[in-house]
Design a protein around this motif. Structure first.
Motif, PDB file in Angstrom:
ATOM      1  N   SER A   1       0.839  -1.204   0.000  1.00 13.27           N
ATOM      2  CA  SER A   1       0.000   0.000   0.000  1.00 13.27           C
ATOM      3  C   SER A   1       0.873   1.253   0.000  1.00 13.27           C
ATOM      4  CB  SER A   1      -0.916  -0.001   1.223  1.00 13.27           C
ATOM      5  OG  SER A   1      -0.163   0.099   2.413  1.00 13.27           O
ATOM      6  N   PHE A   2       0.252   2.362  -0.328  1.00 13.69           N
ATOM      7  CA  PHE A   2       0.975   3.632  -0.412  1.00 13.69           C
ATOM      8  C   PHE A   2       1.401   4.153   0.952  1.00 13.69           C
ATOM      9  CE2 PHE A   2      -1.109   3.728  -4.559  1.00 13.69           C
ATOM     10  CZ  PHE A   2      -0.099   4.222  -5.362  1.00 13.69           C
ATOM     11  N   THR A   3       0.804   3.627   2.025  1.00 10.84           N
ATOM     12  CA  THR A   3       1.101   4.145   3.365  1.00 10.84           C
ATOM     13  C   THR A   3       2.316   3.485   4.011  1.00 10.84           C
ATOM     14  OG1 THR A   3      -0.452   2.546   4.311  1.00 10.84           O
ATOM     15  CG2 THR A   3      -1.324   4.722   3.759  1.00 10.84           C
ATOM     16  N   GLU A   4       2.824   2.435   3.430  1.00 12.10           N
ATOM     17  CA  GLU A   4       3.967   1.743   4.023  1.00 12.10           C
ATOM     18  C   GLU A   4       5.264   2.494   3.741  1.00 12.10           C
ATOM     19  OE1 GLU A   4       4.205  -2.515   3.656  1.00 12.10           O
ATOM     20  OE2 GLU A   4       2.139  -2.592   2.919  1.00 12.10           O
ATOM     21  N   VAL A   5       6.215   2.346   4.659  1.00 14.95           N
ATOM     22  CA  VAL A   5       7.508   3.032   4.523  1.00 14.95           C
ATOM     23  C   VAL A   5       8.209   2.606   3.243  1.00 14.95           C
ATOM     24  CG1 VAL A   5       9.793   3.330   5.564  1.00 14.95           C
ATOM     25  CG2 VAL A   5       7.749   3.257   7.020  1.00 14.95           C
ATOM     26  N   MET A   6       8.167   1.311   2.960  1.00 14.41           N
ATOM     27  CA  MET A   6       8.820   0.800   1.763  1.00 14.41           C
ATOM     28  C   MET A   6       8.208   1.414   0.505  1.00 14.41           C
ATOM     29  SD  MET A   6       9.577  -3.186   0.819  1.00 14.41           S
ATOM     30  CE  MET A   6       7.898  -3.644   1.203  1.00 14.41           C
ATOM     31  N   SER A   7       6.892   1.554   0.505  1.00 18.99           N
ATOM     32  CA  SER A   7       6.221   2.160  -0.648  1.00 18.99           C
ATOM     33  C   SER A   7       6.583   3.630  -0.780  1.00 18.99           C
ATOM     34  CB  SER A   7       4.701   2.011  -0.503  1.00 18.99           C
ATOM     35  OG  SER A   7       4.326   0.668  -0.471  1.00 18.99           O
ATOM     36  N   ILE A   8       6.632   4.306   0.354  1.00 17.89           N
ATOM     37  CA  ILE A   8       6.963   5.740   0.335  1.00 17.89           C
ATOM     38  C   ILE A   8       8.362   5.959  -0.242  1.00 17.89           C
ATOM     39  CG2 ILE A   8       7.399   7.739   1.802  1.00 17.89           C
ATOM     40  CD1 ILE A   8       5.179   6.671   3.660  1.00 17.89           C
ATOM     41  N   VAL A   9       9.315   5.099   0.157  1.00 15.76           N
ATOM     42  CA  VAL A   9      10.685   5.219  -0.361  1.00 15.76           C
ATOM     43  C   VAL A   9      10.719   4.983  -1.872  1.00 15.76           C
ATOM     44  CG1 VAL A   9      12.996   4.203  -0.295  1.00 15.76           C
ATOM     45  CG2 VAL A   9      11.736   4.608   1.836  1.00 15.76           C
TER      46      VAL A   9
END
Length: 721
Positions: free
Chosen positions: A447-455
C-alpha cells in the motif's frame, strides 16, 4: 366346568419361597397372581366356564403344568428355562431382565413381561452422558444379570465417549472379593458409580461402604435395587441419597389394595384364626406364622412395581388358553381339547423416563429440576480431567483413557470455544491471539502508506522529475551541437519513455484490481520496449555515422530520421501485439494467495499466462542484448564524445539489474515480490537516465566550451591527421 390347569401349580411354585422367611415383594406377587386368577374365574368373556381343577382331578389327559410364571432373578430364570426347555414348558418371568434370555435359540420357551436389560443398560449410559459425567466407576453382580447388563453399558459408554475408570464385580458370597471392590472404589477418583447389582449385592456393598466410611459418591442404579425400600436405612441414606436409576413403571391395579387385607385372607389363605379347635389351628397354621403380621398391612402396595408384570403374565396365559380352547362369549369353550405346554405362550421421585419404542431423539426424557441431589448440591461432578478452557485443546495422557488429558494451547489456525470443540478455521480465517475465535485473515499488499512504498515512490518521482528537468534543459539547448548530435528526436523520445518508466512503477503500488493488474504489466512492457528501442536507434545511428565518414559511403541515406522513427515504432508495435494477445487469452487478475502464509492472505496480481509474461520480459531482454552488443562494438569509434561507451554502460547496468531481478522476484514473499519489481524498474531507469544524459548535461551546464562542433569533431580530425 372345564379344568384350567396352569394356575394351581404356579401358585404353589411361588409360595414355597416364603415359608421360612417372608419376602414382602415376592409375597405380593403371589397375591397378585391369585387375584388375577380369581378375576379370570369370575369373567364371563375370558375363559367362560373354565376354572381351576380340583386336586383329585388329575388323570384326565391334561398336562399338569402348562406354564410357569417366575423366576424373579435372571440367573435362577436361566437355570429354570434350561431345565424346562426340553419339555417345551413356557416360562414367563415378571422381573428377569438379562439380555441373555433374549436368545431364542437357547431359550425358545422363555417369555417375560418386562423389558430386556439391553434397553436399561443403554439408557444408563445416555443418562451419564446427559449429566456430563465422563469419568465413572462400574460395579456389577458376578452373574448373568450383572455381567450381561454391564457389558452392554460398557459398550454403549465407549460409543458415547464416557470413560470407565474401573469395572469390578463380586457375588453375594464373596466377602473378600467385595472388600477388594470397595478398596478400588475408595482409591478411585470417579465420583459416579454405576451399580449393576441385585438388591442383595447392593445391600452388601452399602455395608462395606459404611464400614470404611466412603461417602460423596453419586450412585447410578438399576431396576433391581433403585426403588428397594429395604435398602433405605438411617445409615445407608448418606450413601444412597440422590441416587438415580431406572425403575419399573408403577401401574395401579384396581381392587388389589383392598384385596390384600380382606378377601385374600378370607378366600385364599390356607388357615384361618376363626377355627375354634386350637389344636387344628396350630396344625394348619404353624407354617404361616410369619405371614400373619401382614394381614392388615397394604401401604406398600402402590410401590409394588413388579405386581403388574405378574398380573400381565397371568392374563397372557389366560388369553392363550382362551384362544386354544376356541372360547366364545356366551357359548363357552370347546370340550375335550387337550392342551400341550408348547401351545401357551423412603421417597422415590420419578424424574424422567426411557421408552425404547419412541424415536431415538425422544426416548430419553429427564427433568433435572425434580432431582434432589445428595447433600443438597447442584449435582456431583465426575470427570478425569476438567474441561479445557477456550483456546486450548486436549492432549491425551499416555497410558490413560481418552477422558484423561492435559490442556495445551491450540495450534495456529485452530480454536476451541466454551463447548470445548476443536475447530479448524476456514480458508480466509485465522485464529485470534486467544485461540478462541476465528477472525478474518489480514490481507497484505503493497500500500501507499507503508515506509517501503513511500521510499519507492520517492525515488520514482525523483527519477521522473530529473528526467523532465533534463528534457527541459535539452529543449532550451536544442540548437547546441551536443543536443543536435545523434538525432535529438530520439533523445526527446527516450526522455519521454524514461518518464513513463519511472511513473509506471506507481501502478504496482496499492490494492490490486482487475484493471490495475492488466495496466501495470502492459505499461511496464510497452514503455521499456519504447525506451530500449530509442537507445537501440541511437546506437545504430552512431555506427551508421562512422560508416558514413568513410570514402564513397552513402549508408546514412538508408537510416535517416524517417527510418529511425519507423524502427522505434516497429519494435514498440511488436511488444504492443504481444501484450494484446496476453490480455486477450489469459490476462493478469487479482488473486488471494493463501499458500505462502497461513496467518494472512497475500493479495497479488496473478500473471494469468506465464507464457505471456515471459514473452514480454524476453522481448525486452532481446532488444537490450542486441543494443548492448552493438554499443559494445561501437565503443572504440573515434569521437571526442563517444556516446557508444555510455550506451554500453547503460545497457550493462540494465541487464545486470534484470538478471538479478529474476531470482529475487521468485524468492521474495508477498508484497516484497512487488517491491523487487518496482526496484528493478526504477534502478534500470536510473541507469539509462544517468549513463545517457548526465555526461551531456555536465557539458551543457559546466563545460559550455566543449559544446561546439569543432570540439565534437576535434578528436576525429586529430586522429585523421
Amino acid at each position: 366346568m372345564y379344568n384350567f390347569p396352569p394356575y394351581v401349580c404356579i401358585y404353589l411354585f411361588i409360595l414355597c419361597f416364603f415359608f421360612h422367611s417372608v419376602n414382602l415383594r415376592d409375597f405380593r406377587m403371589a397375591q397378585i397372581m391369585i387375584f388375577a386368577i380369581e378375576e379370570i374365574n369370575r369373567s364371563e368373556s375370558l375363559l367362560p366356564n373354565v376354572s381351576e381343577f380340583a386336586a383329585e382331578d388329575r388323570c384326565n389327559g391334561q398336562s399338569l403344568i402348562h406354564a410357569i410364571i417366575g423366576e424373579s432373578e435372571s440367573s435362577a430364570t436361566v437355570i429354570l428355562s434350561r431345565t424346562t426347555g426340553s419339555f417345551k414348558i413356557p416360562v414367563i418371568s415378571q422381573s428377569a431382565t438379562c439380555d441373555c434370555l433374549s436368545n431364542r435359540k437357547d431359550y425358545p420357551s422363555f417369555f417375560r413381561t418386562i423389558a430386556s436389560d439391553y434397553h436399561q443398560s443403554r439408557a444408563l449410559a445416555y443418562m451419564v452422558k446427559h449429566f456430563g459425567w465422563s469419568w465413572v466407576g462400574a460395579v456389577n453382580t458376578d452373574n448373568d444379570y450383572g455381567n450381561y447388563g454391564m457389558n452392554i453399558f460398557l459398550n454403549t459408554a465407549q460409543e458415547e465417549g464416557i470413560c470407565v475408570e474401573y469395572s469390578v464385580k463380586f457375588y453375594r458370597t464373596e466377602t473378600e472379593k467385595l472388600k477388594k471392590v470397595v478398596d478400588i472404589i475408595k482409591q478411585g477418583t470417579a465420583k459416579v458409580i454405576v451399580a449393576f447389582l441385585t438388591s442383595f449385592e447392593m445391600n452388601n456393598l452399602l455395608e462395606q461402604l459404611s464400614v470404611q466410611n466412603i461417602t460423596g459418591l453419586q450412585m447410578i442404579g438399576v431396576e433391581a435395587w433403585i426403588t428397594a425400600k429395604s435398602l433405605i436405612t438411617s445409615k445407608s441414606f448418606r450413601f444412597l441419597g440422590g441416587s438415580l436409576g431406572f425403575a419399573v413403571r408403577k401401574i395401579n391395579i384396581e381392587g388389589f389394595s383392598d384385596y390384600v387385607i380382606k378377601e385374600f385372607w378370607d378366600t385364599a389363605f390356607p388357615c384361618s384364626q376363626t377355627e375354634r379347635n386350637s389344636s387344628q389351628y396350630a396344625l394348619n397354621c404353624s407354617g404361616y406364622q410369619d405371614l400373619l403380621p401382614l394381614k392388615n398391612y397394604n401401604e406398600d402396595v402402590p410401590e409394588q412395581r413388579y405386581a403388574s408384570n405378574v398380573y400381565k403374565a397371568v392374563y397372557a396365559v389366560a388369553h392363550s388358553v382362551h384362544s386354544l380352547l376356541n372360547c366364545r362369549e356366551q357359548k363357552g369353550c370347546e370340550k375335550g381339547l387337550t392342551i400341550q405346554p408348547q401351545q401357551v405362550s423412603n421417597q422415590f421421585n420419578p424424574v424422567g423416563y426411557y421408552d425404547a419404542s419412541l424415536p431415538p431423539d425422544q426416548r430419553f426424557v429427564l427433568n433435572t429440576e425434580n432431582i434432589i441431589w445428595v447433600g443438597g448440591q447442584l449435582g456431583p461432578r465426575s470427570v478425569c480431567s476438567e474441561s479445557c478452557p477456550p483456546g486450548t485443546r486436549k492432549a491425551t495422557q499416555k497410558g490413560k483413557p481418552v477422558c484423561c488429558y492435559d490442556c495445551i494451547p491450540c495450534a495456529e489456525g485452530e480454536i476451541s470455544n466454551e463447548t470445548g470443540n476443536l475447530q479448524q478455521c476456514p480458508g480466509e480465517y485465522w485464529s485470534n491471539a486467544e485461540k478462541n475465535k476465528c477472525i478474518l485473515k489480514a490481507v497484505e499488499f503493497l500500500s501507499f502508506t507503508e515506509v517501503m512504498s513511500i521510499v519507492l515512490v520517492f525515488f520514482s518521482m525523483i527519477g521522473a522529475g530529473l528526467t523532465v528537468l533534463v528534457a527541459i534543459l535539452f529543449y532550451i539547448k536544442k540548437d547546441t551541437p551536443i543536443v543536435k548530435a545523434n538525432n535529438s528526436e530520439l533523445s526527446f523520445l527516450l526522455l519521454f519513455s524514461l518518464t513513463l518508466c519511472f511513473l509506471c512503477s506507481l501502478t504496482f503500488i496499492g490494492r490490486p484490481t482487475e484493471w490495475s493488474c492488466m495496466l501495470r504489466h502492459t505499461a511496464f512492457g510497452i514503455t521499456f520496449v519504447l525506451c530500449i528501442s530509442c537507445v537501440l536507434g541511437k546506437t545504430i545511428v552512431v555506427l551508421m555515422a562512422f560508416k558514413a565518414t568513410l570514402p564513397g559511403s552513402n549508408v546514412m541515406k538508408w537510416f535517416g530520421p524517417a527510418q529511425q522513427r519507423l524502427s522505434v515504432l516497429a519494435f514498440t508495435l511488436i511488444q504492443v501485439l504481444i501484450c494484446v494477445l496476453w490480455l486477450t487469452i489469459s490476462p493478469p487478475f487479482p488473486h488471494k494467495n493463501t499458500k505462502y502464509y497461513q496467518e494472512k492472505i497475500i493479495l497479488e496480481c496473478h500473471l494469468g499466462s506465464i507464457i505471456g509474461f515471459s514473452s514480454v520480459l524476453g522481448y525486452i531482454g532481446l532488444l537490450a542484448i542486441l543494443c548492448f552488443i552493438l554499443a559494445f562494438l561501437a565503443r572504440t569509434l573515434p569521437d571526442n564524445f563517444n556516446e557508444a561507451k555510455f550506451i554500453t554502460f547503460s545497457m550493462l547496468i540494465f541487464c545486470a539489474v534484470w538478471i538479478t531481478f529474476i531470482p529475487a522476484y521468485v524468492s521474495s514473499p508477498g508484497k516484497f515480490t512487488v517491491a523487487v519489481e518496482i526496484f528493478a524498474i526504477v534502478a534500470s531507469s536510473f541507469g539509462l537516465l544517468l549513463c545517457n544524459f548526465v555526461p551531456k548535461c555536465l557539458i551543457i551546464l559546466f563545460k559550455p566550451e566543449q559544446n561546439t562542433k569543432q570540439h565534437m569533431m576535434g578528436k576525429a580530425s586529430t586522429k585523421s591527421n
